[in-house]
Design a protein around this motif. Sequence first.
Motif, PDB file in Angstrom:
ATOM      1  N   VAL A 268      16.847 -14.089 -30.939  1.00 14.29           N
ATOM      2  CA  VAL A 268      16.308 -12.906 -30.000  1.00 14.29           C
ATOM      3  C   VAL A 268      17.332 -11.814 -29.820  1.00 14.29           C
ATOM      4  O   VAL A 268      16.834 -10.439 -30.085  1.00 14.29           O
ATOM      5  N   LEU A 269      18.524 -11.789 -30.078  1.00 10.86           N
ATOM      6  CA  LEU A 269      19.336 -10.623 -30.174  1.00 10.86           C
ATOM      7  C   LEU A 269      19.401 -10.261 -31.555  1.00 10.86           C
ATOM      8  O   LEU A 269      19.324  -8.803 -31.595  1.00 10.86           O
ATOM      9  N   LEU A 270      19.104 -10.775 -32.686  1.00 13.41           N
ATOM     10  CA  LEU A 270      19.085 -10.146 -33.915  1.00 13.41           C
ATOM     11  C   LEU A 270      17.700  -9.752 -34.064  1.00 13.41           C
ATOM     12  O   LEU A 270      17.325  -8.833 -34.653  1.00 13.41           O
ATOM     13  N   ALA A 271      16.608 -10.014 -33.149  1.00 15.74           N
ATOM     14  CA  ALA A 271      15.356  -9.427 -33.391  1.00 15.74           C
ATOM     15  C   ALA A 271      15.456  -7.924 -32.983  1.00 15.74           C
ATOM     16  O   ALA A 271      14.506  -7.254 -33.186  1.00 15.74           O
ATOM     17  N   ASN A 272      16.409  -7.678 -31.970  1.00  7.23           N
ATOM     18  CA  ASN A 272      16.367  -6.361 -31.583  1.00  7.23           C
ATOM     19  C   ASN A 272      15.115  -5.877 -30.684  1.00  7.23           C
ATOM     20  O   ASN A 272      14.319  -4.917 -31.350  1.00  7.23           O
TER      21      ASN A 272
END
Length: 816
Positions: A118-122
């Motif tokens: 989810v963090l990498l999805a921005n």
Amino acid sequence: MSDLFDAAIAAERRASTLLCDRLRSTEPITRAGLNAAMVEAYGGTDADGFWTQRDSFEILEHALAHHLQFGPYPLLKLSDASAACDLLERLPTQTVRSEDQIEWQQFSTPVDLAAVVVLLANLQNDDIILEPSAGNGLLVAHCRSYAALQLNEYAPVRRARLRHVFPDAVVTGHDGATINSTLANAPRPSLILMNPPFSRSVGLGADAHAAVRHLQAALRRLRSGGRLVAIMPDWFGPSARMRDLFETTLRDVSVRTSVRLEKCYLKHGTSIAVRLFVIDKVPGAAVPATIQRGSIRELIKALTIHERADLVVTPPVTPKRSSSPSLFRAMKSSRAEPRPYHAPARNNVLPVSYTPLDTAAPLLDQVGVYLPYRPSRIVFDAAGEHPTALVESVAMGSIAAPVPGYVPQLPERTVSERLLSASQLETVVYAGHSWTQFLPGRFKPSKEGVGLDEAEDGRAYRKGYFLGDGTGAGKGRQVAACILDNWLAGRRRNIWISKNEALLEDARRDWTALGGLAADIQPLSNWKIDQPIPLDQGVLFVTYPTLRSARGDHSRLQQLIDWAGDDFEGVIGFDEAHEMGGVAGGEGALGKKEGSQQGICGVLLQNNLPGARVLYASATGASEVNNLAYAVRLGLWGPETAFSNREQFIAEIRKGGIAAMELVARDLKALGLYTARALSFAGVEYEILRHELTPQQITIYDAYADAWAIIHRNMERALELTAVVDGLENATLNSGAKAAARSRFESTKQRFFGQLLLSMKLPTVIAAVEYHLAQGQSVVLQLVTTAESILNRRLGDLSPDERADLEIDLSPREYV
């Protein structure tokens, strides 16, 4: 039954509530604590049959998804993922698997890995999020703010849990590998988070490429400019074995982050390694170096969150219709009005509707020896014209094809979005029409040679079809369309034979353009020659050299026949079919020669699979009689024909020359078995760019010409010294060695001077390119050679020290 179901749901909800309370504390949840919650909620133990250990882990995941919805820790930067690692460490290890879990590959995403995803999805506030295989919702449970949430899950029990945890989400139950079609009515997502099943597919069972099928479907579903974060199996990477599939799948996108993780699934009962990819649907860039770590805590220190790309608003597809242009001049008349275009609501498989013409369509104006091409017996209801005007010879154009009776079944968008032109759809119709017919008589393969012997107890052989289009008509796209038509009819085993391995990428490009998956096409070379092919369904890609290869008692031909099976009725597409042209042998430069092995193997494949739907594709079909000798399914010889066998057909047609070949082609078209179109040159103009050699270039050329003359004289002397020729009697002692030496010399000399002249012309070419670019025009240059093989040889000869300070001469002097 309804009361029992409601009671089970109520017990599951009570257990989930109890576990949520324990998750909010900071105490670990042990196996004993988990079991106690289950006993309290269900009123009994697992030993009494009230629940199973697997049920307890599923309900724990259900409670965990509830817990994460309330944001137990911030998730704003990568270091926040360490809190998810702390949460995971409080959970018990899942040690029990159910048959359903194994059947559907239900391994949920660990909470720490989900946080990183989810963090990498921005995530953006206006995102429409899709998870194609949502499971119990652990991956999307970390998402806080978004415009809409779409969750797809095939398993009904997990689907019910998703509706409970995410009441505002749209929850569906389709096969994740088909979402581009089955979710066609839903808004396109701008963000996709996915953890697909790695080795099981709906309807296929065991499927080594299941994850790739899901990834390709998701990439098609994603909006242009959107982001996809995928957890994939460890083998999905640029390895030697999977490089083609990896590069084809990610051909039109950009990979921002590539990660390999080991032992991140230990809490979920498996030590499997996985890969994590952050992909933006924007024009492709080089895949970055893979970050490899053993845990999430180690990984978060090495990651970077990349900015999102701008979403692309795709305009509706407009139809491409045109009136018939003249052949050798640009059209000046106004274009025909475009027919109304209606965007498809779904990508349903529908009949390709057309109107057959009892009276052939009128011929268009002849220019020179060509006629503008038009389907002579078909008017399609919705198909568009070919992107570039097509023509056919006057001789072929004056013959009308028969009225077809076959109606293909293709995805609706192949017609509505003009993925196939009317001319290409006509091929699908007539190929299907010919495959409904059989050659007169019954046959068995000859015990010797490549013929068929008539036999009452033999089998009927299905007629084939010959596609003789030239460059630009889209033969590969038409082969793919014919296979797709049969694929959708349930014939899921097909064979695509082509010239070399490099054309695998072209085959996958054409197949995926029509809606297939790149993983559907697998090269035969993936399996050893002495192994049975485990592929349950798919398109086997075979090269002609591979087809003829054998080792000991094993051959690729027999391996292919065994895979197809005696009742095979799929398509055998012989792309570049002229590669079998030597099957009949004939007269060569060195006298009579035997039939080529790859031609013989191509004919034997046809002979051993009588029910196969054979499609020949070659631009040189009717140029020489040997280029039809392999076409055993066209009914050119045998019962009810003028020729008793192939040998007689070849001998008689060869006597008639090109005129006889023209008659054969016309007859085949009249029977609906052959078509040959070429690109029109309407509106094309050309002028010669001339380079004047400078005095210095003339001097260089003359010096090299003198050098090659010296080499030539020395070679002749070498032939004498090695007893290939006798200088005293001027006699040849070894004609084969002499011919081979002179052939090698002349071919090398030609390559040398070809490159020398090319280098001399480059100043003029570059000046012309710069001029046209300054005028706002496009320039296309054809590369004759990249010198890759020479470069590889030179690199292989270098020492490590020389590699560190590269200085390589790749000039034509290499040939000297």
